[in-house]
Design a protein around this motif. Structure first.
Motif, PDB file in Angstrom:
ATOM      1  N   SER A 128     -40.318  71.922   5.734  1.00  0.00           N
ATOM      2  CA  SER A 128     -41.502  72.369   4.991  1.00  0.00           C
ATOM      3  C   SER A 128     -41.300  72.281   3.481  1.00  0.00           C
ATOM      4  CB  SER A 128     -41.864  73.805   5.389  1.00  0.00           C
ATOM      5  OG  SER A 128     -40.804  74.700   5.052  1.00  0.00           O
ATOM      6  N   HIS A 129     -40.091  72.603   3.020  1.00  0.00           N
ATOM      7  CA  HIS A 129     -39.865  72.526   1.571  1.00  0.00           C
ATOM      8  C   HIS A 129     -38.391  72.615   1.246  1.00  0.00           C
ATOM      9  CE1 HIS A 129     -40.215  76.890   2.252  1.00  0.00           C
ATOM     10  NE2 HIS A 129     -39.512  77.063   1.152  1.00  0.00           N
ATOM     11  N   GLU A 130     -38.089  72.359  -0.020  1.00  0.00           N
ATOM     12  CA  GLU A 130     -36.726  72.101  -0.469  1.00  0.00           C
ATOM     13  C   GLU A 130     -35.977  73.365  -0.862  1.00  0.00           C
ATOM     14  OE1 GLU A 130     -39.553  71.197  -1.739  1.00  0.00           O
ATOM     15  OE2 GLU A 130     -39.619  71.303  -3.931  1.00  0.00           O
ATOM     16  N   PHE A 132     -33.022  76.218   0.648  1.00  0.00           N
ATOM     17  CA  PHE A 132     -31.904  76.109   1.592  1.00  0.00           C
ATOM     18  C   PHE A 132     -32.189  76.712   2.959  1.00  0.00           C
ATOM     19  CE2 PHE A 132     -30.202  80.396   2.063  1.00  0.00           C
ATOM     20  CZ  PHE A 132     -30.741  81.070   0.991  1.00  0.00           C
ATOM     21  N   ASP A 133     -33.028  77.733   2.999  1.00  0.00           N
ATOM     22  CA  ASP A 133     -33.270  78.383   4.285  1.00  0.00           C
ATOM     23  C   ASP A 133     -34.204  77.547   5.172  1.00  0.00           C
ATOM     24  OD1 ASP A 133     -34.969  79.120   2.132  1.00  0.00           O
ATOM     25  OD2 ASP A 133     -35.864  80.704   3.335  1.00  0.00           O
ATOM     26  N   HIS A 134     -34.579  76.385   4.688  1.00  0.00           N
ATOM     27  CA  HIS A 134     -35.429  75.494   5.480  1.00  0.00           C
ATOM     28  C   HIS A 134     -34.747  74.154   5.747  1.00  0.00           C
ATOM     29  CE1 HIS A 134     -38.717  78.368   5.006  1.00  0.00           C
ATOM     30  NE2 HIS A 134     -38.140  78.585   3.838  1.00  0.00           N
ATOM     31  N   TYR A 135     -33.877  73.707   4.822  1.00  0.00           N
ATOM     32  CA  TYR A 135     -33.172  72.439   5.040  1.00  0.00           C
ATOM     33  C   TYR A 135     -31.723  72.627   5.469  1.00  0.00           C
ATOM     34  CZ  TYR A 135     -31.085  73.018   0.335  1.00  0.00           C
ATOM     35  OH  TYR A 135     -30.412  73.493  -0.759  1.00  0.00           O
ATOM     36  N   GLY A 202     -46.448  74.834  -4.996  1.00  0.00           N
ATOM     37  CA  GLY A 202     -46.635  76.155  -5.600  1.00  0.00           C
ATOM     38  C   GLY A 202     -45.417  77.014  -5.300  1.00  0.00           C
ATOM     39  N   HIS A 203     -45.168  77.244  -4.009  1.00  0.00           N
ATOM     40  CA  HIS A 203     -43.920  77.932  -3.660  1.00  0.00           C
ATOM     41  C   HIS A 203     -42.737  77.056  -4.047  1.00  0.00           C
ATOM     42  CE1 HIS A 203     -41.037  80.351  -1.475  1.00  0.00           C
ATOM     43  NE2 HIS A 203     -40.594  79.245  -0.899  1.00  0.00           N
ATOM     44  N   SER A 204     -42.893  75.772  -3.813  1.00  0.00           N
ATOM     45  CA  SER A 204     -41.976  74.783  -4.377  1.00  0.00           C
ATOM     46  C   SER A 204     -42.813  73.561  -4.703  1.00  0.00           C
ATOM     47  CB  SER A 204     -40.855  74.425  -3.396  1.00  0.00           C
ATOM     48  OG  SER A 204     -41.338  73.554  -2.403  1.00  0.00           O
TER      49      SER A 204
HETATM   50 ZN   LIG Z   1     -38.830  78.747   0.000  1.00  0.00          ZN
END
Ligand SMILES: [Zn+2]
Length: 329
Positions: A128-130, A132-135, A202-204
């Motif tokens: 979803s975005h860059e 760390f808790d997602h990639y 926006g969030h990233s």
């Molecule tokens: Zn995030």
């Protein structure tokens, strides 16, 4: 903190131009699109450091939540902090986000097996975005679980990770290879499931959100997943987040989304799903009206809280180098 004002212009162009690129793409076509020039790197202003305290988001372990089957074709595994959706497409699994780091990915792999799924069947990871808790789990999964998996994220997010130091929200192993870059309006079909990508910066800067069908007892519903949750207290990012929520609303309304899901575990009422009795309505099917007034409203409340806080960072003044054109355009 250095700011570059190409951000605003770039995103306006992206929002205006890419809205029309809604042709459905297979994974192969999407992978081929990687070779297409034109989606040039857009180096953007660095978000402020993650405001969450490190004790909450910096290190493992976090308590796991019991793995759960949410719909006929959708599952969730993870911790109390963040998790992943697993979508069974009928021709392999798609994972939405990848966990925090190696340990988290290893744990999620065990949890996926508990659901009766084979994690080696994961064909595609949509990030979803860059942050760390997602990639952070991608490299572990590619190396140890599903070596042939395709990894997809926005090219803005990918490019961003090539420039930002290993600090704050950008720690932990990063994807080393991008197979598909997600663009606004892209549709990726895997098996019988088509995922629609909506750019929601926006969030990233590179944050994307998702729309895809889910079924409950064979009945199809449309799910929307807002890719980024937190709001930063800078003018650009907060107002961009606000714009993105309404942008996402336009596409989720067109798709008749009646299920709102979140990539952070506490965003969805899994408990209600666990205690649901046969024949009862699905607690996550809230209807198209409440998708707007309840689900999207949660995100509006987030940015409104920041806007109302009186603690917004002022627009910084940028002094252009002698002889150059003004920085603010
Ligand atoms: Zn995030």
């Amino acid at each position: 903190m250095k700011k570059t004002y190409c951000l605003f212009l770039s995103l306006l162009i992206m929002l205006a131009v890419c809205i029309s690129s809604a042709a459905a793409q297979s994974m192969t076509e999407a992978a081929a699109a990687l070779k297409t020039p034109g989606a040039a790197a857009m180096f953007v202003n660095l978000p402020d450091p993650d405001p969450l305290p490190p004790t909450l988001f910096g290190t493992l372990p976090y308590p796991s939540i019991a793995p759960i089957k949410l719909f006929d074709n959708v599952y969730f595994v993870g911790t109390t902090a963040v998790g992943v959706f697993i979508i069974d497409t009928g021709d392999g699994l798609v994972m939405l986000d990848s966990g925090i780091n190696d340990d988290d990915a290893a744990n999620m792999t065990k949890e996926i097996k508990k659901l009766g799924l084979n994690p080696s069947k994961i064909k595609l990871i949509l990030i979803s975005h860059e942050h760390f808790d997602h990639y952070g789990g991608v490299q572990y999964l590619k190396k140890n679980v599903c070596p042939n998996v395709k990894v997809a994220m926005s090219l803005i997010g990918w490019n961003f990770l090539q420039t930002v130091p290993l600090e704050a929200g950008y720690i932990n192993p990063r994807p080393q290879k991008l197979d598909i870059y997600l663009t606004d309006g892209m549709k990726i079909k895997v098996g019988k499931t088509t995922f629609q990508i909506v750019a929601t910066p926006g969030h990233s800067a590179g944050c994307v959100s998702f729309i895809f069908p889910v079924t409950d007892g064979g009945k199809t519903h449309m799910a929307g997943v807002m890719g980024g949750t937190g709001v930063w207290s800078t003018q650009q990012e907060t107002r961009l987040y606000k714009a993105s929520v309404e942008y996402f609303k336009a596409f989720t309304a067109a798709a008749k989304c009646d299920v709102g899901l979140g990539v952070h575990s506490l965003e969805s009422d899994f408990t209600a799903v666990r205690v649901r009795k046969p024949g009862e309505p699905h607690p996550l099917v809230i209807g198209t009206a409440k998708f707007d007034t309840l689900y999207l409203q949660k995100y509006r409340d987030l940015y409104q809280y920041v806007l109302d806080s009186g603690k917004m960072q002022p627009y910084p003044v940028v002094v252009a180098p002698p002889g150059s054109s003004p920085a603010r355009q």
